[in-house]
Design an enzyme around this catalytic site. Sequence first.
Site: not given
Ligand code: NAD
Length: 250
Positions: A67-68, A94, A146, A158-160, A162, A191
């Site tokens: 867990n990060v 990520n 993001s 989330y904005a804070a 990111k 995305i």
């Molecule tokens: P997702 O929810 O599909 O995948 C996120 C992954 O991170 C999951 O497998 C989850 O189990 C893992 N995770 C969550 N908390 C964790 C923790 N504490 N330790 C380890 N792993 C953990 O989301 P995604 O859309 O693939 O998002 C990936 C990144 O991209 C995120 O940082 C998200 O904020 C960012 N992002 C996504 C979008 C979008 O539109 N999908 C847009 C901007 C930014």
Amino acid sequence: MRPRFRVDRVALVTGSARGLGKASALALAREGATIIINDLPRNEAVAEATADEFRHGDLSAEVALANVSDEAQVDALIAGIIARHGRLDILVNNAGINRDAMLHKMTDEQWQQVIAVDLSGVFYMTRAASRIMRAAGRGRIVNISSASWMGNIGQANYAAAKAGVIGLSRTAAKELARSQVTVNAICPGFIDTQMTRGIPDAIREQQVAKIPLGRMGQPADVAAVVAFLASDEAGYVTGEVINVGGGYVL
Ligand code: NAD
């Protein structure tokens, strides 16, 4: 395909059991890196399935759960990678979550959960990796921020977090430059992943209508930029914040 890396690279991608992290890990694996797939301990089965998929494609992958947002788990994760591989060349921060609510209704828990994973998690990982990369005199760190960092309704937490990732990235870029470690941030727009699949259709359509390129992004659109920033060739690019949003900026 010609591997982009001139020598063996070990790449850790947090939260890479699925979504953008999985796509980024795949892009790096295709460039020839050995991939450490990280995700939450409770997602072990999904992470193992992802690693199996990579290995069936003749790509090098292993799973390291943590867990990060837990400092001790992060330090153990990095120590384990160094014990097994003796190196960590690429870190992609990520892993991320959202807990959206209007500010006046946002609970302390919603605020703290998002800050813990999306900001403190990036800090713990970057700090631990920077110690290894400084000593090695090379490294690539790519942080997934993001488009929401600019401010987005329902996403104060989330904005804070990111926006904090951008400040952290730019500071780390300045501090680590003398060690030839680059640090850059990517701001994905809208995305198509599990994170955005819960959004009601009407709102999705409204969002897509605002994107000049006329479609949601795919995980591979972000992964291509991750692979570039992690490449040997990108060694003169640091402290940058790159939007990957089809031309849409909040
Ligand atoms: P997702 O929810 O599909 O995948 C996120 C992954 O991170 C999951 O497998 C989850 O189990 C893992 N995770 C969550 N908390 C964790 C923790 N504490 N330790 C380890 N792993 C953990 O989301 P995604 O859309 O693939 O998002 C990936 C990144 O991209 C995120 O940082 C998200 O904020 C960012 N992002 C996504 C979008 C979008 O539109 N999908 C847009 C901007 C930014």
